[in-house]
Design a protein around this motif. Sequence first.
Motif, short mmCIF file in Angstrom:
data_model
loop_
_atom_site.label_atom_id
_atom_site.label_comp_id
_atom_site.label_asym_id
_atom_site.label_seq_id
_atom_site.Cartn_x
_atom_site.Cartn_y
_atom_site.Cartn_z
N ILE A 1 12.27 103.27 27.93
CA ILE A 1 13.49 103.55 27.17
C ILE A 1 14.02 104.93 27.57
CG2 ILE A 1 14.27 104.16 24.82
CD1 ILE A 1 12.75 101.78 23.77
N CYS B 1 9.75 99.49 13.53
CA CYS B 1 9.38 99.07 14.90
C CYS B 1 8.31 97.99 14.79
CB CYS B 1 8.84 100.27 15.67
SG CYS B 1 8.09 99.80 17.25
N PRO B 2 8.54 96.81 15.36
CA PRO B 2 7.61 95.70 15.12
C PRO B 2 6.21 95.93 15.67
CG PRO B 2 9.18 95.12 16.83
CD PRO B 2 9.64 96.42 16.23
N THR B 3 6.07 96.78 16.69
CA THR B 3 4.74 96.97 17.28
C THR B 3 4.21 98.39 17.08
OG1 THR B 3 5.72 97.59 19.39
CG2 THR B 3 5.19 95.26 19.09
N ALA C 1 5.30 100.99 18.31
CA ALA C 1 5.30 101.67 19.61
C ALA C 1 5.95 103.04 19.51
CB ALA C 1 6.06 100.83 20.64
N ILE C 2 6.75 103.22 18.47
CA ILE C 2 7.51 104.47 18.34
C ILE C 2 6.90 105.31 17.21
CG2 ILE C 2 9.28 103.48 16.79
CD1 ILE C 2 11.36 105.14 18.40
N ILE D 1 7.73 107.27 22.30
CA ILE D 1 7.57 105.82 22.45
C ILE D 1 6.56 105.55 23.56
CG2 ILE D 1 8.72 103.65 23.05
CD1 ILE D 1 11.37 105.03 22.19
N CYS E 1 5.97 98.60 23.57
CA CYS E 1 7.31 98.22 23.12
C CYS E 1 7.64 96.81 23.58
CB CYS E 1 8.31 99.22 23.68
SG CYS E 1 10.03 98.69 23.58
N VAL E 2 8.16 95.98 22.67
CA VAL E 2 8.54 94.61 23.05
C VAL E 2 10.05 94.50 23.32
CG1 VAL E 2 6.62 93.37 22.01
CG2 VAL E 2 8.61 93.95 20.60
N ARG E 3 10.70 95.60 23.50
CA ARG E 3 12.13 95.63 23.84
C ARG E 3 12.96 94.91 22.77
NH1 ARG E 3 8.37 97.54 27.23
NH2 ARG E 3 9.22 98.24 29.19
N CYS E 4 12.65 95.19 21.49
CA CYS E 4 13.33 94.44 20.43
C CYS E 4 14.73 94.95 20.17
CB CYS E 4 12.50 94.49 19.15
SG CYS E 4 12.80 95.94 18.14
N MET E 5 15.03 96.19 20.59
CA MET E 5 16.36 96.81 20.43
C MET E 5 16.54 97.59 19.14
SD MET E 5 18.13 96.39 23.20
CE MET E 5 19.69 97.13 22.70
N HIS E 6 15.61 97.44 18.18
CA HIS E 6 15.92 98.02 16.87
C HIS E 6 16.18 99.53 16.93
CE1 HIS E 6 16.12 98.87 12.69
NE2 HIS E 6 15.17 99.78 12.84
N CYS E 7 15.25 100.28 17.50
CA CYS E 7 15.42 101.74 17.49
C CYS E 7 16.68 102.14 18.26
CB CYS E 7 14.18 102.43 18.05
SG CYS E 7 13.78 101.96 19.75
S1 SF4 Z 1 12.72 98.71 21.12
FE1 SF4 Z 1 11.77 97.83 19.30
S2 SF4 Z 1 9.62 97.57 19.91
FE2 SF4 Z 1 10.53 99.02 21.34
S3 SF4 Z 1 10.10 101.02 20.44
FE3 SF4 Z 1 12.15 100.41 19.76
S4 SF4 Z 1 11.79 99.46 17.77
FE4 SF4 Z 1 9.81 99.53 18.81
#
Ligand code: SF4
Lengths: 438, 362
Positions: free
Chosen positions: A236, A268-270, A272-273, A300, A305-311
Amino acid sequence: MAKPMHPTPLLDELEKGPWPSFVTGLKRLAKDKDLVVDLLGQLETSYETRLGYWKGGTVSVFGYGAGVIPRFTELKDENGNPKFPDAAEFHTLRVMPPAGMHYSTEILRKLCDIWERWGSGLIALHGQSGDIMFQGCTTENVQNAWEEINALGFDLGGAGAAVRTSMSCVGAARCEQSCYNEAEAHRAVINSVLSYIHRPSLPYKFKFKFSGCPNDCMNSVQRSDFAVIGIWRDNIQTDEELARRWVEKNGGKEGAIANVSDWVVNRCPTKAIQLKRANQVRQGDSISSVRLTDEWALEIDNRDCVRCMHCINVMTGALAPGKDRGAAILIGGKRTLKIGDLMGTLIIPFMKLDTDEDRQKLVEFAHKVIEFFEENALEHERIGEMIDRIGLPTFLEAMGIDPDPNMVIHPRTNPFVRTDGWDEEVARLKAKKEVKTA
Amino acid sequence: MSETQAAKTPKKPIPHGVPDPKQFMHPVLLRNIGNWKYHDRPRPGVLHHVAKSGDEVWTVRAGTQRQMDVWTIRKLCDIADQYGDSYMRFTIRSNVEMTVADPNKVEPLIKALEENGFPVGGTGNSMSMVAHTQGWLHCDIPGTDASGVVKSLMDALYDEFKNEELPNRLHLSTSCCEINCGGQADIAVIVQHTKPPKINHDLVANVCERPAVVARCPVAAIRPALVNGKPSLEVDEKKCVCCGACFPPCPPMQINDPVHTKLAVWVGGKNSNARGRPTFMKMVAAGLPNNPPRWPEVTEVVLKIVRAYKEDGRPWERVADWIDRIGWPRFFERTGLTFTKYLIDDYKHARQSLNASTHVRF
Ligand code: SF4
Ligand code: HEM
Ligand code: SF4
Ligand code: SF4
Ligand code: SF4
């Protein structure tokens, strides 16, 4: 001037209230069009009786087998004559929009003029599959309308057991999250399968959709047989200036840290952050970090990170998709009939889509999938149902794709599988891996 | 006119395929393709995008009725020509977006759109326009209308479109049969038939390909039969789940009924990968009357859900995330809806949705 209106007390209720009213629009058209006067008559009847009155049929344009949705009225009097004769035929032309649904006022005016000349003047922008739906045309006028639309550079969309009209998000044209050029990929794929659109010959419908990032604004995972969703492989990206500006706007030095914790880190689902003291941030190949204040920073670990986009959605610009961008491909999404809803499932975790050559690989893969579908699906079976029937391993083998743990949420939980090929399979995959790393 | 026109030889189609959008794109978008840096929202309904080149654009988003007459589209063109830069695009939810390169154009553009009845909004954590279908206006199998239900919902939720006051974005859809062309959404309204199809046995033999119809049924409730000496079909009414799947291939299997065709409300569909994986929506209310012209009972249920979500949801929670946190017991409590046996799945894979744990909420 058209003939007098039928009374429409029920539809009139839909002219009240602040949201734009389609009834007001139809009434405007009815001033010059008998077709629309009678359409309103039939629609009012539906509102009274709570029943629909259209049936299909066969109407097409010269040279194509799909793209026109025929509609004939079934609302007849005791002698079998249409109660609203001027709306006895009310066909739709499904027309593929420019990728990303961009228009100049000039082209929209031309399309309006054509539809005022030959049709009812009613246009849906857009259908749920993405078509410009030119609704309300007599059988006689379909060809005339079509030739003028075609002359402007537009083409008919799909219907029936065909590849259907596709959609791509605004993406690269205006969105910072875009991980590939959606419009180019959309056009490369769809324009290579036009014969499947214009001449329905598949076991059932087949839909592509193109979203530029995992936010999936085109809802491709649930609504398309072949979803192309943008994603990145590397870390990221971060921008300290925008991060600090975000802090200022979202609670200042004190409040913003609590907000980052609640809105970003906790969601963050995993996990990672992480929120860290700025002087404790780790360095490393898989680490991204950005200072929020002199004291606090985000870190991060991109391997988690599963690339979920949330952050990235919350702190857009301060955080951004990586530089090594491309797309994942998920196959088999569809709505409910008949085995229940299916999501697309991950088949290709990543492919580059930067160049024409990359896009050509996508096109070739799309053809391979459609051809396999054409040969192996049962009548009226979507590709997701077909994969359920034959099993994903069989499908992967046919596609020449090696298994990847990203394709499953977890490995199987039952023993009902024949594993006598295990050693060869392990050897084959290991040999391949060595070639790759060598 | 039409006689001479109809007599001419039809032209062979030119297979143009998908038109290249570049010819219709705002010039600032065109020169920054793939090169955007970030965006923010100066106010609800306005997006401000900044490119890496330093170029900036402002986009005003407004609601439309989707089913538009040419006069409405021309009105949008007039507005874009006079107050915008003569370009527009449409979102998947039928909102119009007019992009301008000069920030001073934003306020007059908003004013012109609103004065002409196009509400500005639908951005960020607001409720966007309802994705919807064809209904009585144009489909051949609808149990209800589409545009009328949507108009009623949007009137009731107008402020949620215009303001950004919800925990996160809220997407709605409506569908006029169980095929659900409207698609997955945070809140969806979908026709739910409650009685098996009524079969017109005189027509079946002529109109329907019987084996194909038998194959269409998800619960194998249809079998070929002789009725009054004619080949027809019969339905095991105990098995039938009233889905209507047999109706499109066989219109004499009339599923639509003025009284027994009802509406159901579903919640928690999400297509984005943000936070959790994408989710399917779940049925939470059924048996709502199909009550044109304004479907007040449906609107009321939707409003209850929206209000509870607005009050309870934390920032960035979509409906699915919110319910994940508070749990289904509290969802039903907060919305005043009733959890019945009909909401417990007993179709294929039903076990996946049963609680195989002692995680219980009180
Ligand atoms: S993109 Fe999603 S999984 Fe990756 S660090 Fe951000 S919140 Fe977490
Ligand atoms: C029998 C008559 C049917 C009619 C008249 C009909 C009509 C429509 C229309 C008008 C659209 C929008 C099209 C567009 O944008 O161009 C649509 C989309 C859709 N239809 Fe149908 N449909 C029919 C049957 C079906 C069936 C049998 C299924 C599923 C098994 C289905 C599933 C869908 C879905 C999921 C969409 C949304 C598509 C998307 O998001 O890409 N429809 N339908
Ligand atoms: S899918 Fe992603 S790239 Fe495309 S418009 Fe949505 S957020 Fe932007
Ligand atoms: S949801 Fe059903 S009734 Fe409505 S347009 Fe789609 S196919 Fe027709
Ligand atoms: S309505 Fe559905 S369940 Fe009932 S007979 Fe028809 S297809 Fe089968």
